[in-house]
Design a protein around this motif. Structure first.
Motif, PDB file in Angstrom:
ATOM      1  N   VAL A 197       0.833  -1.210   0.000  1.00 48.65           N
ATOM      2  CA  VAL A 197       0.000   0.000   0.000  1.00 48.65           C
ATOM      3  C   VAL A 197       0.865   1.256   0.000  1.00 48.65           C
ATOM      4  CG1 VAL A 197      -1.943  -1.109   1.154  1.00 48.65           C
ATOM      5  CG2 VAL A 197      -0.200   0.052   2.526  1.00 48.65           C
ATOM      6  N   ILE A 198       2.187   1.080  -0.018  1.00 47.63           N
ATOM      7  CA  ILE A 198       3.087   2.226   0.040  1.00 47.63           C
ATOM      8  C   ILE A 198       3.210   2.891  -1.331  1.00 47.63           C
ATOM      9  CG2 ILE A 198       5.460   2.956   0.501  1.00 47.63           C
ATOM     10  CD1 ILE A 198       5.632   0.760   2.607  1.00 47.63           C
ATOM     11  N   GLY A 199       3.238   2.087  -2.372  1.00 48.47           N
ATOM     12  CA  GLY A 199       3.317   2.639  -3.725  1.00 48.47           C
ATOM     13  C   GLY A 199       1.955   3.093  -4.231  1.00 48.47           C
ATOM     14  N   PHE A 228      -1.690   0.191  -5.620  1.00 52.67           N
ATOM     15  CA  PHE A 228      -2.893  -0.195  -4.872  1.00 52.67           C
ATOM     16  C   PHE A 228      -3.980   0.857  -5.018  1.00 52.67           C
ATOM     17  CE2 PHE A 228      -5.451   0.275  -1.030  1.00 52.67           C
ATOM     18  CZ  PHE A 228      -6.035  -0.985  -0.936  1.00 52.67           C
ATOM     19  N   TRP A 229      -3.615   2.131  -4.862  1.00 49.89           N
ATOM     20  CA  TRP A 229      -4.596   3.216  -4.874  1.00 49.89           C
ATOM     21  C   TRP A 229      -5.154   3.451  -6.276  1.00 49.89           C
ATOM     22  CZ3 TRP A 229      -5.983   3.952  -0.152  1.00 49.89           C
ATOM     23  CH2 TRP A 229      -5.062   3.706   0.872  1.00 49.89           C
ATOM     24  N   GLU A 230      -4.356   3.140  -7.296  1.00 47.74           N
ATOM     25  CA  GLU A 230      -4.846   3.246  -8.667  1.00 47.74           C
ATOM     26  C   GLU A 230      -5.795   2.092  -8.995  1.00 47.74           C
ATOM     27  OE1 GLU A 230      -1.275   3.306 -10.922  1.00 47.74           O
ATOM     28  OE2 GLU A 230      -0.786   5.409 -10.442  1.00 47.74           O
ATOM     29  N   GLU A 231      -5.530   0.944  -8.395  1.00 52.29           N
ATOM     30  CA  GLU A 231      -6.348  -0.235  -8.666  1.00 52.29           C
ATOM     31  C   GLU A 231      -7.673  -0.202  -7.895  1.00 52.29           C
ATOM     32  OE1 GLU A 231      -5.856  -5.122  -8.714  1.00 52.29           O
ATOM     33  OE2 GLU A 231      -4.148  -3.816  -8.280  1.00 52.29           O
ATOM     34  N   TYR A 232      -7.655   0.439  -6.719  1.00 57.66           N
ATOM     35  CA  TYR A 232      -8.856   0.492  -5.891  1.00 57.66           C
ATOM     36  C   TYR A 232      -9.171   1.950  -5.517  1.00 57.66           C
ATOM     37  CZ  TYR A 232      -7.686  -4.454  -5.389  1.00 57.66           C
ATOM     38  OH  TYR A 232      -7.380  -5.759  -5.638  1.00 57.66           O
ATOM     39  N   PRO A 233      -9.518   2.778  -6.502  1.00 63.23           N
ATOM     40  CA  PRO A 233      -9.800   4.197  -6.220  1.00 63.23           C
ATOM     41  C   PRO A 233     -11.038   4.400  -5.353  1.00 63.23           C
ATOM     42  CG  PRO A 233     -10.431   3.659  -8.460  1.00 63.23           C
ATOM     43  CD  PRO A 233      -9.709   2.454  -7.925  1.00 63.23           C
TER      44      PRO A 233
END
Length: 298
Positions: free
Chosen positions: A281-283, A286-291
């Motif tokens: 979750v640091i990069g 993750f946030w792009e995959e689960y906006p």
């Protein structure tokens, strides 16, 4: 029933209203009394608006708890999976939790920025999470530890922190995952030195004092033929819990037209469930995959 009689008397005098009662009947509850001033002593613990509300709980004295219940070192799959099961239960009960992250004997629960649960009272958030988690830990214990008896009730403490921006929240979760990596690398080397090299805990601690991550990786590889990067992701990354839509296939009996008997058919339905992930979750990936995790209308 004495309390019910008193409440009824109060209502007949014009001082009460209908309410619930522990006796299970429709009784009367007091609306006003001369004692109500004591409510003024309660502090206003309403969380600031438009902030992520994070409740982090930790096991109380879990070093002793793990020893007395014979947890495997450095990681016990049963204990980690039990923690995740409890966290899933918390999320299912408190649906305003957008994401949770856990490692070892701790779990962090992130409530949505716009959440209005419990009128955003910090004490309510914290006590609901900790009590639900602790009771679940006892309830599900046998599902994971089978014949291992629970010797005494576990304890958990909690704290609540507010994060005003999405980046603050990302940095918080990154901090907890970095902590997971640092602790797990140390513990993996430490217990290898104790279990396979025969060092005492004090000797192993002295051996590792002042070592960097590269030094620990070298000890694991050169002395125990262990590539730390091949260790299970659950140990190295911890567990992320998010809501996901899952297609479930179930068998249902239906009666078809012009058919005398019922027939079993497979039916697919979509449900939203709490799903565990073991990922970074640091990069940004993750946030792009689960906006949807950070979406205000999620």
């Amino acid at each position: 029933m004495l309390g019910c009689w008193r409440a009824a008397s109060a209502l007949s005098a014009g001082r009460g209203r209908w309410g619930g009662c522990l006796c299970g009947r429709r009784c009367f509850s007091m609306a006003k009394s001369k004692f109500e001033y004591v409510r003024d002593f309660e502090e206003d613990d309403t969380c600031l608006p438009n902030c992520w509300i994070v409740v982090r709980l930790d096991g109380r004295n879990f070093h002793r708890f793990s020893e007395q219940h014979e947890f495997k070192k450095p990681n016990d799959d049963r204990a980690l999976q039990l923690m995740t099961r409890c966290a899933q239960t918390v999320m299912q009960e408190l649906e305003d939790i957008a994401i949770a992250y856990g490692q070892s004997d701790e779990y962090s629960f992130v409530f949505k920025k716009k959440s209005r649960w419990f009128k955003r009272r910090a004490s309510k958030f914290m006590t609901h999470v900790v009590s639900q988690f602790a009771s679940s830990y006892v309830f599900y214990w046998k599902d994971y530890f089978k014949d291992q008896q629970l010797l005494y009730p576990p304890g958990f403490d909690g704290r609540i922190v507010l994060y005003p921006s999405d980046q603050n929240l990302k940095d918080y979760l990154s901090w907890r995952q970095a902590d997971c990596h640092i602790n797990n690398l140390y513990n993996t080397v430490f217990w290898m030195l104790v279990q396979r090299s025969g060092l005492t805990p004090v000797q192993a601690q002295d051996r590792l004092q002042g070592t960097l991550a590269g030094d620990k990786n070298e000890i694991l590889f050169s002395e125990f033929n262990i590539n730390y990067n091949n260790e299970p992701l659950m140990y190295r990354k911890g567990t992320v819990l998010i809501w996901q839509k899952i297609n479930e296939v179930m068998t249902k009996k239906i009666k078809l037209p012009k058919e005398a008997e019922e027939k079993e058919v497979e039916v697919t339905r979509t449900r939203t469930k709490v799903v565990p992930l073991h990922c970074d979750v640091i990069g940004d990936q993750f946030w792009e995959e689960y906006p949807e995790v950070l979406a205000e209308d999620s």
